[in-house]
Design a protein around this motif. Sequence first.
Motif, PDB file in Angstrom:
ATOM      1  N   ASP A   1       0.867  -1.187   0.000  1.00 29.02           N
ATOM      2  CA  ASP A   1       0.000   0.000   0.000  1.00 29.02           C
ATOM      3  C   ASP A   1       0.905   1.239   0.000  1.00 29.02           C
ATOM      4  O   ASP A   1       2.138   1.123   0.061  1.00 29.02           O
ATOM      5  CB  ASP A   1      -0.918  -0.035   1.238  1.00 29.02           C
ATOM      6  N   MET A   2       0.312   2.420  -0.077  1.00 27.46           N
ATOM      7  CA  MET A   2       1.137   3.623  -0.206  1.00 27.46           C
ATOM      8  C   MET A   2       1.168   4.489   1.052  1.00 27.46           C
ATOM      9  O   MET A   2       2.210   5.051   1.411  1.00 27.46           O
ATOM     10  CB  MET A   2       0.629   4.468  -1.386  1.00 27.46           C
ATOM     11  N   GLU A   3       0.023   4.592   1.771  1.00 24.73           N
ATOM     12  CA  GLU A   3      -0.085   5.605   2.836  1.00 24.73           C
ATOM     13  C   GLU A   3       0.947   5.423   3.948  1.00 24.73           C
ATOM     14  O   GLU A   3       1.348   6.397   4.589  1.00 24.73           O
ATOM     15  CB  GLU A   3      -1.492   5.593   3.443  1.00 24.73           C
TER      16      GLU A   3
ATOM     17  N   HIS B   1      -2.714  -0.227  -3.671  1.00 19.97           N
ATOM     18  CA  HIS B   1      -3.184   1.133  -3.386  1.00 19.97           C
ATOM     19  C   HIS B   1      -4.061   1.677  -4.515  1.00 19.97           C
ATOM     20  O   HIS B   1      -3.649   1.696  -5.679  1.00 19.97           O
ATOM     21  CB  HIS B   1      -1.990   2.067  -3.176  1.00 19.97           C
ATOM     22  N   ASP B   2      -5.259   2.123  -4.128  1.00 23.24           N
ATOM     23  CA  ASP B   2      -6.166   2.875  -5.008  1.00 23.24           C
ATOM     24  C   ASP B   2      -6.404   2.140  -6.333  1.00 23.24           C
ATOM     25  O   ASP B   2      -6.978   1.063  -6.334  1.00 23.24           O
ATOM     26  CB  ASP B   2      -5.590   4.286  -5.203  1.00 23.24           C
TER      27      ASP B   2
ATOM     28  N   HIS C   1      -1.557   1.313   6.834  1.00 24.71           N
ATOM     29  CA  HIS C   1      -1.996   2.438   7.676  1.00 24.71           C
ATOM     30  C   HIS C   1      -3.047   1.935   8.662  1.00 24.71           C
ATOM     31  O   HIS C   1      -3.668   0.884   8.444  1.00 24.71           O
ATOM     32  CB  HIS C   1      -2.587   3.550   6.801  1.00 24.71           C
TER      33      HIS C   1
HETATM   34 ZN    ZN Z   1      -3.769   2.915   0.034  1.00 27.32          ZN
END
Ligand code: ZN
Length: 276
Positions: free
Chosen positions: A8-10, A60-61, A103
């Motif tokens: 994921d990115m956050e 992610h997204d 996250h």
């Molecule tokens: Zn994400």
Amino acid sequence: MKVYISSDMEGSTGIVSPEQVMFGKPEYEFGRRMQLHDTLAAVNAALSWGADTVTVNDSHDRMINLDVSLFPREVSLITGSPKILGMVEGVSEHDAAIFIGYHAMAGTEKAVLDHTYSTKVVYGLKVNGIKLGETGLNALFSGALGVPVSMVSGDTAVCLEASSLLGETLITCPLKDGLGRNAAVTRSPEESAELISESVKRALEAAAAGRSPVLKMEAPYKTELTFHTTAQADAAGLVPGSERMSGRTMVFTTEDIFEIRRWCSSSIDCASIVGY
Ligand SMILES: [Zn+2]
């Protein structure tokens, strides 16, 4: 050993703002770069530890953030969306799962970009009475397929959330301390790469020794999804199998654990189309 990485990115090094994680925003390229940075640190550590294969799932997204042209040849990348199991698509038949860039769940204090799938829609999620965020739900699906979660990286808050759910044998790798939802004290990329590398190697040792946690729950699975508004719950009521529990909470009960994913995703998509 076959290693699976959900990316994921956050929770990546240095990320604190929605501007950095949303496609089309000026800072998005920074977000992509840091997601790739942390993911490659984990990939390279797994390969140097001696993993036979590494599968990375862009989680992610839109799930097209990671640039496969920058990956080592031994790595397979799962890219694009939608995917039935979303953030853990393709996790079956791996020996260990690693969650990178994660996250904390919606409603967590001092947690960078805390949310559960959708900031605007989801207030909270429970399965069989236990509050879960993305870490918990993805660990549950991995566990149902017999795959342990051996490591979680992200901010300090998601690491605490993951440890409290999965226990002390989980290896966690905190890369930043949240000062609030959009501020943090972050490690430098060089330091976080070292931390990720050390943590991955310890996590794979633990998985190889059978010590990594496998999250299990007993069927039937009662899932409660609480929205921010009654209008969102009204819209989610269109999804087959939904029952209204209260003004803002829908509930769904199933014997098939993977139907949780279909129901949550469909409910969130329906709820997302209504305005405030
Ligand atoms: Zn994400």
